[in-house]
Design a protein around this motif. Structure first.
Motif, PDB file in Angstrom:
ATOM      1  N   ALA A 124       0.841  -1.200   0.000  1.00 36.67           N
ATOM      2  CA  ALA A 124       0.000   0.000   0.000  1.00 36.67           C
ATOM      3  C   ALA A 124       0.871   1.243   0.000  1.00 36.67           C
ATOM      4  O   ALA A 124       2.011   1.244   0.461  1.00 36.67           O
ATOM      5  N   THR A 125       0.315   2.328  -0.518  1.00 36.28           N
ATOM      6  CA  THR A 125       0.899   3.661  -0.390  1.00 36.28           C
ATOM      7  C   THR A 125      -0.033   4.494   0.464  1.00 36.28           C
ATOM      8  O   THR A 125      -1.207   4.170   0.626  1.00 36.28           O
ATOM      9  N   GLY A 126       0.489   5.566   1.030  1.00 33.19           N
ATOM     10  CA  GLY A 126      -0.343   6.450   1.846  1.00 33.19           C
ATOM     11  C   GLY A 126      -0.531   5.985   3.266  1.00 33.19           C
ATOM     12  O   GLY A 126      -1.264   6.603   4.036  1.00 33.19           O
ATOM     13  N   GLY A 127       0.104   4.871   3.629  1.00 28.46           N
ATOM     14  CA  GLY A 127      -0.027   4.353   4.977  1.00 28.46           C
ATOM     15  C   GLY A 127       0.680   3.019   5.086  1.00 28.46           C
ATOM     16  O   GLY A 127       1.473   2.633   4.221  1.00 28.46           O
ATOM     17  N   GLU A 128       0.387   2.296   6.140  1.00 28.23           N
ATOM     18  CA  GLU A 128       0.984   0.991   6.380  1.00 28.23           C
ATOM     19  C   GLU A 128      -0.091  -0.083   6.263  1.00 28.23           C
ATOM     20  O   GLU A 128      -1.251   0.134   6.609  1.00 28.23           O
TER      21      GLU A 128
ATOM     22  N   ASP B 289      -0.513  -4.457   6.947  1.00 28.43           N
ATOM     23  CA  ASP B 289       0.144  -5.659   7.439  1.00 28.43           C
ATOM     24  C   ASP B 289      -0.244  -6.861   6.586  1.00 28.43           C
ATOM     25  O   ASP B 289      -0.991  -6.752   5.600  1.00 28.43           O
ATOM     26  N   GLU B 290       0.261  -8.023   6.969  1.00 31.38           N
ATOM     27  CA  GLU B 290       0.070  -9.211   6.161  1.00 31.38           C
ATOM     28  C   GLU B 290      -1.370  -9.687   6.130  1.00 31.38           C
ATOM     29  O   GLU B 290      -1.752 -10.490   5.285  1.00 31.38           O
ATOM     30  N   SER B 291      -2.198  -9.193   7.057  1.00 32.54           N
ATOM     31  CA  SER B 291      -3.605  -9.572   7.057  1.00 32.54           C
ATOM     32  C   SER B 291      -4.474  -8.617   6.253  1.00 32.54           C
ATOM     33  O   SER B 291      -5.675  -8.822   6.138  1.00 32.54           O
ATOM     34  N   GLY B 292      -3.869  -7.554   5.716  1.00 28.14           N
ATOM     35  CA  GLY B 292      -4.641  -6.573   4.952  1.00 28.14           C
ATOM     36  C   GLY B 292      -5.143  -5.414   5.781  1.00 28.14           C
ATOM     37  O   GLY B 292      -5.981  -4.641   5.315  1.00 28.14           O
ATOM     38  N   LEU B 293      -4.642  -5.250   7.003  1.00 24.00           N
ATOM     39  CA  LEU B 293      -5.064  -4.146   7.855  1.00 24.00           C
ATOM     40  C   LEU B 293      -4.249  -2.906   7.477  1.00 24.00           C
ATOM     41  O   LEU B 293      -3.038  -2.858   7.693  1.00 24.00           O
ATOM     42  N   PHE B 294      -4.963  -1.920   6.933  1.00 22.00           N
ATOM     43  CA  PHE B 294      -4.325  -0.692   6.461  1.00 22.00           C
ATOM     44  C   PHE B 294      -4.484   0.396   7.510  1.00 22.00           C
ATOM     45  O   PHE B 294      -5.580   0.618   8.023  1.00 22.00           O
ATOM     46  N   THR B 295      -3.374   1.070   7.837  1.00 25.05           N
ATOM     47  CA  THR B 295      -3.398   2.206   8.747  1.00 25.05           C
ATOM     48  C   THR B 295      -3.026   3.446   7.964  1.00 25.05           C
ATOM     49  O   THR B 295      -1.925   3.526   7.388  1.00 25.05           O
ATOM     50  N   ALA B 296      -3.964   4.391   7.923  1.00 24.75           N
ATOM     51  CA  ALA B 296      -3.765   5.582   7.101  1.00 24.75           C
ATOM     52  C   ALA B 296      -2.673   6.458   7.680  1.00 24.75           C
ATOM     53  O   ALA B 296      -2.500   6.556   8.899  1.00 24.75           O
ATOM     54  N   GLY B 297      -1.975   7.126   6.791  1.00 25.98           N
ATOM     55  CA  GLY B 297      -1.007   8.127   7.193  1.00 25.98           C
ATOM     56  C   GLY B 297      -1.694   9.446   7.496  1.00 25.98           C
ATOM     57  O   GLY B 297      -2.907   9.508   7.694  1.00 25.98           O
ATOM     58  N   THR B 298      -0.940  10.503   7.519  1.00 25.27           N
ATOM     59  CA  THR B 298      -1.481  11.814   7.895  1.00 25.27           C
ATOM     60  C   THR B 298      -1.359  12.810   6.767  1.00 25.27           C
ATOM     61  O   THR B 298      -1.167  14.005   6.997  1.00 25.27           O
ATOM     62  N   ARG B 299      -1.489  12.320   5.544  1.00 25.21           N
ATOM     63  CA  ARG B 299      -1.464  13.219   4.404  1.00 25.21           C
ATOM     64  C   ARG B 299      -2.676  12.966   3.538  1.00 25.21           C
ATOM     65  O   ARG B 299      -3.014  11.815   3.232  1.00 25.21           O
ATOM     66  N   VAL B 300      -3.288  14.057   3.155  1.00 19.12           N
ATOM     67  CA  VAL B 300      -4.497  13.975   2.336  1.00 19.12           C
ATOM     68  C   VAL B 300      -4.123  13.511   0.934  1.00 19.12           C
ATOM     69  O   VAL B 300      -3.110  13.919   0.373  1.00 19.12           O
ATOM     70  N   GLY B 301      -4.929  12.635   0.353  1.00 24.88           N
ATOM     71  CA  GLY B 301      -4.679  12.196  -1.013  1.00 24.88           C
ATOM     72  C   GLY B 301      -5.347  10.878  -1.301  1.00 24.88           C
ATOM     73  O   GLY B 301      -5.992  10.273  -0.442  1.00 24.88           O
ATOM     74  N   THR B 302      -5.177  10.409  -2.542  1.00 21.60           N
ATOM     75  CA  THR B 302      -5.716   9.126  -2.962  1.00 21.60           C
ATOM     76  C   THR B 302      -4.552   8.172  -3.193  1.00 21.60           C
ATOM     77  O   THR B 302      -3.613   8.493  -3.930  1.00 21.60           O
ATOM     78  N   TYR B 303      -4.615   7.019  -2.560  1.00 23.60           N
ATOM     79  CA  TYR B 303      -3.512   6.077  -2.568  1.00 23.60           C
ATOM     80  C   TYR B 303      -3.989   4.702  -3.034  1.00 23.60           C
ATOM     81  O   TYR B 303      -5.188   4.483  -3.242  1.00 23.60           O
ATOM     82  N   THR B 304      -3.016   3.770  -3.200  1.00 26.15           N
ATOM     83  CA  THR B 304      -3.321   2.460  -3.775  1.00 26.15           C
ATOM     84  C   THR B 304      -3.012   1.345  -2.790  1.00 26.15           C
ATOM     85  O   THR B 304      -2.006   1.382  -2.085  1.00 26.15           O
TER      86      THR B 304
END
Length: 1009
Positions: free
Chosen positions: A414-418, A420-435
């Protein structure tokens, strides 16, 4: 021996012959001549044989005798009985007719026979003798055993045991006849020559019975009843002494297993036979699989077994196969071809087996598994995740038919955040559209994609400190009026309410809204007409509100604008002798006149300094002659008009001398017609005659009794007591007409209440510190925003303040307060204990600390930024144009708000310029009179865009992120935001000076838990 039927026939013939002879004889003796025969029967006549002219008897004819005419015929009356010898005597005729001799009738043969013996053992010989009467031309014998003979008296040998019926048929020239004798010859079996069993080779179903009989036979095959001994070879059944066989439970053929034996005079005989035990009724059908796992578009041959209740195979059955159409297809032989849809198909395969009247079915589940991986799909396909928040993504693989493949492992990126291997995405602190991508780890790797939109944070009102006001406490008490019952009503402007008091100052009630009327936003004046109706001028509503004497809302008129009947800050209200309403339309520079129902009548005035012109007409009063007196605030004068707006006179000029003014803001008239004027900036009251001649004055600046801090509204009761709204002292003071202090009320601030909060800061524990400009105090609240303590008071000594403007707390918990008027910074511990004071500043308006406990002070008066150690030693300084706020980020970069330039400048901690952004305007990233500034833990920058009534959030490089707020007094609205701070938990605190509160905002992006 004769049988009855034969005697009856012969008797008829004999009777017929005798009757004929008798008639003929009688006729001759009586002289009767038979002249004719009639064939018509007389229904009353006796059946007597008749003869025809040929002397042949005609059966059924009636004989009619006709007398010779010469012979008299006796007559007998009807109904009488002739008497013998009476009546006419017959006379013989002259001629005699001879009587013919009758011919005998031919007699048919009468069949009959005799035998020499009727019973015997086979072989049994019988001599038959024909005893038929009458002429016979042919005979035929039937012996009852299927044999025949045409001999006259044959000899026949019987070999077949049984009762045989004999028949003799004869024919002759005069007819035919037969003799039948039923069960006439009885033949018994001969000597036993063999033994047999019946039935032979029978079929019997499991658990069913069959009765065997043992039959001895003679040489001709005739059965000879015997008593047999039975035996069974094997255990698949049971045979009793009477030959009753009960089949077992296993279907098979028992060859020669049934045996019977007997002993006769001829010796012992033995016989045996086989029995076939057949299956019972169909009871069970078992499929080769009750659940079959296949891939889509695969084949499988199903087999089955059909059995009776004992497990014997049933083979003579009609078989029918079917399958759910969604699961695939099946042939008549049970060959399944799976469909294209994967899944579990319960009882999809169905088998029906019919045998006889029995029908049994069986079913099997189909589990269809997907084909090889073709497509990876990430879900959700697109989503929004706010800062620091998690979103679980899932991925699924599917085959070429769209079937999802289970238990498939994926590699995530992923971009824009982190992620993990289970697919749990943690958003970062920057506005935008990520993949977000997921790669399927099965066979040929396939990749699926999703998008994540990380939006700008949203801030929601969470609560506030202050803003909920105690009874009798004021924040900008301006308009004052007396009701008909003598109660005193005060427009508590910044508390957005009207408070009512008894004449002695005892609190009666407070309200913001009555009945269905609108909510007050910024009430600045109150007035009662002669009928007790209440009128309120509201600056934000730009309206006049009217209530009846019992408090019911009547009407509202006015709106924002400069047309007739519109207002731009309506400030004061007065009534003439006939009840017309006069309103100072402050920012439009005019007076408007209305009926008591709000109907526009007239106006006068315009912005300017000539006679009849105004520069902020703030207050007005009308005398008993309907003359109108107007406080022309920034022209520093009083103007007098007729009720139609005709200019009469004026007096006053700028200054502090008698008859001079520094912002006259309130006017009132006593019972003698004298005019009282509150001189706001000079903190005094001046009294004049109706023509403007100075009479007296009283008041000085301060907080003591009789002193003022911005006296504003003024009212005089019927006994000429003077009531004055002491705005910045938040109280009402009462005087005699000559200025002698009488009483006061409302000057105490409630616990946890704020008047003019201008600065706010938090420590590392989340405690909140607020500096109140009006009260000259610092208040401390715990992390739950509950009041803890306060310190400070007005003055220039240690722990005292003249005009505290900002506050900061360093990481050690020390508290710094910048005093703009005293030009100093005071340092306290977290309990308010004084530590030190630094002096030598020029209007210190803002203060901040960095991670190293250094302190940055903004000197607005000399456009300087000065950096100190925590002990007050100066480190460096640099200049900025019109600085009004300061904040420091996590890297100790310093951000300065330049109010006059409507921009933010960024420096290193040593004062080296890095960048600048912003300009005057209302668009995103533009500012109007920016004030306070704060930085969160992600180094995002929050700016109080005071002139636009909003908060703007930007990145540390100045890129706009979001905004919230608007002008107003509602939740999330601002009147004049001046201070801002962010707690360790991400809560945003905004000090709104004019609304007397600190509002708390939360964004889920900053406070995820």
């Amino acid at each position: 021996m004769r049988y009855g039927v034969r005697l009856s026939n012969r008797m008829k013939i004999l009777v017929f012959v005798l009757a004929t002879l008798f008639v003929l004889s009688a006729c001759e003796g009586e002289g009767i001549v038979i002249t004719r025969l009639t064939s018509t029967p007389d229904p009353n006549a006796t059946a007597t044989p008749t003869v025809n002219p040929s002397d042949t008897p005609v059966p059924g004819a009636t004989a009619t005798a006709t007398a010779d005419p010469a012979v008299p015929v006796p007559t007998v009356p009807p109904g009488s009985t002739p008497t013998p010898g009476s009546g006419p005597t017959a006379t013989p005729s002259a001629t005699s007719t001879p009587v013919p001799t009758p011919t005998p009738t031919p007699v048919p043969p009468l069949a009959s026979f005799d035998v020499d013996s009727r019973s015997g053992a086979a072989p049994f010989t019988v001599q038959f003798t024909d005893t038929t009467e009458g002429p016979v031309s042919s005979v035929e014998w039937e012996f009852g055993d299927g044999s025949t003979s045409t001999e006259a008296s044959p000899v026949h040998e019987y070999t077949k045991a049984g009762a045989h019926t004999v028949r003799l048929s004869v024919s002759g020239p005069n007819g035919s006849d037969n003799e039948v004798r039923t069960s006439y010859i009885n033949v018994s079996p001969g000597a036993v020559v063999g033994l047999s069993i019946r039935p032979e080779h029978p079929n019997v179903a499991v658990r069913e019975t069959v009765k065997f009989e043992a039959l001895a036979v003679d040489q001709f095959g005739n059965g000879v009843p015997i008593e047999a001994q039975w035996s069974l070879d094997g255990e698949e059944g049971a045979l009793d002494d009477g030959g009753l066989f009960t089949a077992g439970t296993k279907a098979l053929t028992l060859g020669g297993a049934i045996s019977a034996s007997t002993r006769t005079d001829a010796g012992a005989s033995t016989a045996s036979t086989s029995v076939t035990i057949t299956t019972g009724p169909l009871t069970a059908v078992i499929l080769s699989e009750t659940q079959k796992r296949l891939t889509v578009q695969d084949t499988h041959q199903f087999t089955f077994s059909a059995t009776d209740e004992f497990g014997n195979a049933v083979t003579d059955a009609l078989v029918s196969w079917s399958v759910d159409s969604d699961a695939g297809s099946i042939t008549d032989s049970g060959l399944v071809r799976s469909g294209t849809e994967a899944g579990f198909f319960a009882e999809a395969v169905r088998l029906s087996v019919v045998s006889g009247r029995q029908s049994v079915s069986a079913r099997a589940d189909l589990v269809l598994e997907p084909d090889v991986l073709e497509t990876v799909t990430v879900s959700p396909s697109g989503t929004e995740v706010i800062w620091q928040h998690d979103r679980k993504f899932t991925a699924s693989g599917s085959d070429r038919f769209g079937n999802v493949i289970g238990d498939l492992a994926f590699a995530w990126d992923a971009t824009g955040g982190e992620i993990d291997e289970s697919g749990l995405f943690t958003a970062g602190t920057r506005v935008g559209t990520y993949t977000v991508t997921a790669t399927g780890l099965s066979g040929t790797a396939k990749i699926g994609h999703s998008t994540v939109n990380i939006p700008a944070p949203e801030f929601f009102f969470q609560g506030q400190i202050g803003g909920q006001f105690e009874d009798g406490v004021f924040h900008v008490p301006v308009g004052i009026a007396f009701a008909g019952d003598g109660s005193i009503h005060v427009a508590d402007s910044n508390h957005r309410r009207i408070q009512a008091f008894a004449p002695d100052g005892q609190f009666l009630t407070a309200w913001n809204q009555r009945t269905e009327g609108p909510r007050l936003e910024l009430p600045y004046d109150v007035a009662f007409d002669s009928k007790g109706n209440l009128y309120i001028a509201d600056l934000i509503l730009n309206s006049i509100l009217k209530y009846s004497a019992d408090g019911q809302f009547v009407r509202q008129w006015g709106s924002s604008g400069n047309a007739d009947g519109q207002f731009n800050n309506p400030f004061d209200i007065a009534f003439d002798s006939i009840g017309n309403v006069y309103v100072t339309d402050r920012d439009n520079g005019r007076i408007q006149k209305f009926t008591s129902d709000g109907v526009f009548l007239s106006k006068w005035g315009s912005i300017g300094s000539d006679n009849g012109q105004f520069h902020w007409p703030t207050a007005l009063v009308i005398d008993s002659s309907d003359n109108v007196y107007v406080a022309d605030r920034f022209n520093q004068r009083i103007q007098k008009f007729t009720s139609d707006g005709l200019f009469l006179s004026k007096w006053g000029s700028p200054g502090t001398g008698n008859g001079q003014f520094e912002e006259p803001v309130g006017v009132a008239i006593d019972s003698g017609g004298n005019l009282y004027v509150t001189d706001g900036t000079s903190d005094r009251v001046q009294v004049f005659t109706s023509d403007g001649a100075f009479i007296r004055k009283w008041g000085t600046s301060g907080t003591a009794d009789g002193q003022f801090n911005r006296p504003f509204g003024i009212a005089i009761d019927a006994s000429d007591k003077v009531y004055i709204g002491d705005v910045n002292n938040s109280r009402i003071q009462v005087f005699s007409s000559i200025g002698a202090f009488n009483s006061k009320w409302g000057d105490e601030l409630g616990v946890g209440q704020l008047k003019r909060p201008v600065g706010v800061a938090t420590d590392s524990f989340g405690n909140v510190f607020i500096v109140d400009e009006s009260e000259r105090i610092v208040q401390k609240y715990n992390p739950d925003y509950q009041y803890v303590l306060k310190w400070g008071r007005f003055g220039t000594g240690v722990g005292q303040f003249e005009r505290p403007n900002d506050i900061a707390v360093d990481s050690s918990g020390s508290v710094y307060v910048a005093d703009r008027t005293d030009n100093s910074v005071q340092k306290f511990d977290s309990t308010g204990s004084f530590i030190s004071v630094w002096t030598g500043f020029n209007e210190p308006t803002a203060i901040a600390t960095d991670s190293k406990l250094n302190v940055y002070v903004v000197g607005r008066g000399n456009n300087r930024i000065r950096k100190f150690t925590g002990s007050g030693n100066i480190i460096t300084e640099w200049s900025s144009s019109g600085p009004s706020g300061v904040a420091v980020d996590s890297e100790d970069n310093v951000y300065i708000v330049e109010e006059g330039n409507s921009r933010i400048q960024k420096f290193t901690s040593g004062g080296q310029f890095i960048s600048a952004w912003g300009q005057a305007g209302v668009s995103q990233g533009e500012f109007s009179s920016p004030g306070g500034i704060a930085i969160d833990s992600f180094d995002n920058v929050y700016v109080l865009d005071t002139g636009n009534g909003r908060i703007q959030m930007l990145t540390s490089g100045g890129t706009f992120i979001t905004e919230w707020g608007s002008f107003g007094t509602g939740l999330g609205e601002f009147e004049k935001p001046t201070g801002i701070a962010i707690t360790p938990h991400g809560m945003v605190l905004v000090a709104d000076r004019e609304s007397g509160r600190v509002q708390v905002f939360r964004s889920p992006a900053l406070t995820p838990s």
